[in-house]
Design an enzyme around this catalytic site. Structure first.
Site, PDB file in Angstrom:
ATOM      1  N   GLY A   1      -0.233  -3.048  11.737  1.00 38.66           N
ATOM      2  CA  GLY A   1       0.976  -2.435  12.254  1.00 38.66           C
ATOM      3  C   GLY A   1       2.201  -3.319  12.097  1.00 38.66           C
ATOM      4  O   GLY A   1       2.331  -4.068  11.124  1.00 38.66           O
ATOM      5  N   HIS A   2       3.095  -3.249  13.101  1.00 40.16           N
ATOM      6  CA  HIS A   2       4.410  -3.881  13.012  1.00 40.16           C
ATOM      7  C   HIS A   2       4.308  -5.402  12.982  1.00 40.16           C
ATOM      8  O   HIS A   2       4.812  -6.047  12.059  1.00 40.16           O
ATOM      9  CB  HIS A   2       5.245  -3.419  14.213  1.00 40.16           C
ATOM     10  CG  HIS A   2       6.679  -3.823  14.174  1.00 40.16           C
ATOM     11  ND1 HIS A   2       7.540  -3.411  13.179  1.00 40.16           N
ATOM     12  CD2 HIS A   2       7.421  -4.609  15.012  1.00 40.16           C
ATOM     13  CE1 HIS A   2       8.751  -3.906  13.409  1.00 40.16           C
ATOM     14  NE2 HIS A   2       8.694  -4.640  14.505  1.00 40.16           N
ATOM     15  N   PHE A   3       3.654  -5.982  13.975  1.00 42.27           N
ATOM     16  CA  PHE A   3       3.509  -7.432  14.039  1.00 42.27           C
ATOM     17  C   PHE A   3       2.255  -7.843  13.270  1.00 42.27           C
ATOM     18  O   PHE A   3       1.248  -8.273  13.835  1.00 42.27           O
ATOM     19  CB  PHE A   3       3.466  -7.906  15.490  1.00 42.27           C
ATOM     20  CG  PHE A   3       4.818  -7.962  16.147  1.00 42.27           C
ATOM     21  CD1 PHE A   3       5.697  -8.992  15.863  1.00 42.27           C
ATOM     22  CD2 PHE A   3       5.212  -6.973  17.026  1.00 42.27           C
ATOM     23  CE1 PHE A   3       6.951  -9.054  16.460  1.00 42.27           C
ATOM     24  CE2 PHE A   3       6.467  -7.020  17.631  1.00 42.27           C
ATOM     25  CZ  PHE A   3       7.340  -8.057  17.341  1.00 42.27           C
TER      26      PHE A   3
END
Length: 327
Positions: free
Chosen positions: A303-305
């Site tokens: 995902g994002h991180f």
């Protein structure tokens, strides 16, 4: 079966003791090298610098004369997000990871007295690098770090030695449904529109950014969102973040200039993108190849991180890329 005599038992004990005893090496003998030796991890220094009257915190590690790698963080975190990457690179690179004002350990002036804009951030990062004598650098551009870094590149395109792009947008294709309430605020700057995006600094959304789309949530330390939320909850910080959401809209008209920089200067580029990210989805990764056809792209199941979940994959990719491209 038969019983051992006391003498046999004593003799057995002596032989066992002798077998377990390590005799000293003869004088002059060379010690045998131990294959289990470990190299000490690079030392990370935690410093502050006054840049245009603003206290900027930064992490620094690695040889002073080595090629510079600048790590630019995103929202809602700080240079804390690079705590594991820094020592992995600092054996052969000078790594600098600053906190923007209002984030991490940098100063957080009242938003009524200080303009929280991406243009201001780029100027402050430029000033910090000047203070540190870093006149050429590879940039890790993540989330907010992309417009900060690309604005910096427009100021000094000749200084960018390479790019590592991780879920950092430069194309309108990358602004999906997550951005709809923020776009409404760009279009209509009213108290109601501002209040409508207040949820973006809530504990639920902070945790969502770390856990949504991750291939293995058990790899994500809860310390991440607890740490970030504690800083978001500081008095006055919500207004800082809402000002920045509003100002993010000023980056979009610069996208054509960012893209022109890619085409004209052709910095060696590695794209390592969490393909499950709802904030900056993979639709924003692929357009880079229009302007940087030689870029190396890896869409990763995370995902994002992405560093928190798949650092074991991403960190070797970055290290190998930099070793090839930074001479």
């Amino acid at each position: 079966m038969y019983a051992l005599s006391p003498r046999q038992i004593a003799l057995g004990s002596i032989l066992a003791l002798a077998a377990s005893t390590v005799l000293p090496a003869p004088l002059g003998a060379q010690p045998v090298p131990c294959e289990c030796a470990r190299t000490a991890a690079p030392v990370v220094h935690y410093r502050t610098a006054d840049v245009d009257g603003v206290s900027i915190f930064y992490r620094e590690a690695g040889p002073k004369d080595a090629p510079v790698v600048l790590l630019l963080h995103g929202f809602p975190t700080s240079s804390h997000m690079f705590r594991n990457l820094i020592p992995a690179l600092a054996d052969r690179y000078r790594v600098i990871a600053p906190d923007y004002p209002g984030f991490g350990q940098s100063a957080a002036p009242d938003h009524k007295a200080f303009g929280y804009t991406f243009a201001r951030y780029a100027d402050l990062m430029d000033g910090l690098l000047g203070r540190l004598g870093a006149d050429r650098y590879a940039m890790y551009a993540f989330d907010y770090g992309a417009p900060v870094g690309y604005r910096l590149a427009l100021k000094h395109p000749e200084r960018v030695s390479a790019l590592v792009v991780q879920n950092g947008n430069a194309y309108e294709e990358g602004l999906g449904a997550f951005w709809d309430p923020i776009k409404a605020y760009w279009a209509e700057d009213t108290p109601a529109r501002r209040a409508a995006i207040g949820f973006l600094v809530s504990p639920e959304v902070t945790k969502f950014q770390y856990t949504d789309g991750m291939s293995d949530v058990s790899r994500i330390s809860p310390d991440n969102w607890v740490h970030d939320q504690a800083l978001l909850d500081r008095p006055g910080n919500k207004d800082i973040q809402l000002d920045l959401f509003k100002d993010y809209g000023t980056n979009v008209p610069l996208y054509p200039k960012f893209q022109a920089f890619f085409r004209e200067w052709k910095p060696p580029t590695l794209i390592v993108w969490g393909k499950n990210d709802k904030i900056f989805p993979a639709e924003g990764a692929r357009p880079y190849l229009r302007d940087l056809p030689d870029a190396e792209m890896h869409l990763i199941d995370t995902g994002h991180f992405a560093l928190e979940d798949r650092g074991d994959v991403i960190v070797p990719l970055i290290g190998e890329f930099l070793d090839r491209k930074l001479k």
